[in-house]
Design an enzyme around this catalytic site. Structure first.
Site, PDB file in Angstrom:
ATOM      1  NE  ARG A 268      -3.108   0.507  -0.795  1.00 45.81           N
ATOM      2  CZ  ARG A 268      -3.334   0.843  -2.018  1.00 45.81           C
ATOM      3  NH1 ARG A 268      -3.390   1.904  -2.638  1.00 45.81           N
ATOM      4  NH2 ARG A 268      -4.103  -0.039  -2.544  1.00 45.81           N
TER       5      ARG A 268
ATOM      6  CE  LYS B  46      -3.240  27.876  -5.591  1.00 45.01           C
ATOM      7  NZ  LYS B  46      -4.194  28.075  -6.737  1.00 45.01           N
TER       8      LYS B  46
ATOM      9  CE  LYS C 275      -0.639  34.048  -4.695  1.00 43.03           C
ATOM     10  NZ  LYS C 275      -0.632  33.686  -6.191  1.00 43.03           N
TER      11      LYS C 275
ATOM     12  CD  GLU D  94      -1.944  37.057  -8.003  1.00 45.40           C
ATOM     13  OE1 GLU D  94      -2.046  35.853  -8.181  1.00 45.40           O
ATOM     14  OE2 GLU D  94      -2.672  37.893  -7.218  1.00 45.40           O
TER      15      GLU D  94
ATOM     16  CG  ASP E  69      -5.065  35.611 -10.531  1.00 46.36           C
ATOM     17  OD1 ASP E  69      -4.816  34.285 -11.018  1.00 46.36           O
ATOM     18  OD2 ASP E  69      -5.824  35.817  -9.696  1.00 46.36           O
TER      19      ASP E  69
END
Length: 327
Positions: free
Chosen positions: A133, A169, A201, A235, A256
């Site tokens: 597993r 992410k 950002k 951004e 964006d």
């Protein structure tokens, strides 16, 4: 638990009777992206932690099999995809039984189809059952990332000058492996973490008041005096922020959540500003809700980069099985 796990590993080593034959080294790089990030666990440490999590105080069902019963486990693809994670699967069985024999039938980055044999392991059946597993979890997850990335590349077309990049992410502690899987799928790596690129950002801009103010604070902090100089990515949510980013000399401007027409207009604004300021033209990146379907509509845009969190946070696991037979 650590001491107990060490004892379990030692017990497996004593019982394992397979002959070890060193697999041929892959022609592809065995280093992980982001190895400069010394705070991340090594592959050995990561596999050790995942085995400890699964085994706990001991595998109570593997004990049903006589310790000396040898077997072969074969990783078999049940769907189409792109392979990644072989060295992680190999490390799982190496830690459980150093004399186990792991043989790769394919290489990371290779495409596979249902029925393809990806790799085999020869060890005691107990070892195969215990490691099954954990090895599959890595192999399926990483092959899923590589497969998702390859879908994005296919949507752009093989002759496209646009490159597909990942993001931060990622699954905690799996970033280096997931980013390597992106490479296996034909993509490229964005920054590894907060240390290897400045990415201003929307929250930074809102906190500082403007793009110009945010870049000025970076300059005050000595960012542009660093050696080697890190890249600056900004951004932009609208044309005003795009213009500011170009005027500040951003290396990459990330547009964006813009439509195709908005992207074209923003690129015009950026080009006009760089001509006026004399700054080198930045690379143009788009992000926000990027999917393979959306890319097919956007592949003729005047951009150089696409970044998509979906490569790592939304990739379905590849369908791979592990078939064990006694020897």
């Amino acid at each position: 638990m650590r001491a107990r796990f060490d004892w379990i590993i030692a017990d497996f080593i004593l019982q394992e009777g397979a002959t070890m034959s060193s697999p041929k080294p892959s022609n592809r790089s065995q280093s992980l992206p982001g190895e400069a990030c010394h705070h991340a666990p090594s592959l050995k440490e990561l596999v050790s932690m995942t085995l400890a999590e699964d085994i706990g105080s001991g595998d109570v069902t593997a004990a049903l099999i006589p310790a000396k019963t040898m077997g072969e486990g074969i990783f078999v693809a049940k769907s189409e995809g792109r392979l990644s994670g072989l060295k992680t699967a190999r490390e799982v069985f190496r830690q459980l039984a150093p004399r186990a024999t792991f043989t790769a039938m394919m290489r990371d980055g290779d495409p596979f189809s249902p029925g393809d044999q990806l790799a085999s392991v020869r060890a005691s059946v107990r070892v195969l059952l215990t490691g099954e597993r954990t090895a599959l979890n890595f192999l399926q997850q990483l092959s899923g990332v590589a497969t998702m990335t390859s879908r994005f590349i296919e949507a752009l077309g093989s002759d496209s000058p646009i490159h597909v990049f990942d993001t931060r992410k990622t699954v905690p502690l799996l970033r280096a492996l997931q980013k390597e899987a992106v490479l296996h799928g034909g993509g490229r790596n964005h920054r590894m973490g907060l240390f290897d690129m400045a990415l201003i950002k929307n929250n930074h801009v809102d906190a500082c008041g403007s793009v110009t103010a945010a870049v000025a604070r970076l300059a005050e902090d000595g960012f542009f005096k660093r050696k080697p100089r890190l890249k600056l990515c900004v951004e932009a949510r609208d044309n005003n922020e795009a213009r500011e980013a170009a005027a500040c000399g951003a290396d990459i401007i990330m547009l964006d959540n813009m439509s195709a027409s908005e992207i074209r207009r923003a690129v015009e604004v950026i080009e006009n500003e760089t001509r006026s300021s004399g700054n080198p033209p930045p690379e143009i990146e788009i992000s926000g809700g990027i999917t393979p379907t959306a890319l097919r509509r956007m592949r003729n845009l005047p951009i150089q980069r696409v970044s998509a969190g979906a490569l790592t946070h939304s990739a379905p696991a590849a369908d791979i099985s592990f078939r064990i037979r006694p020897l």
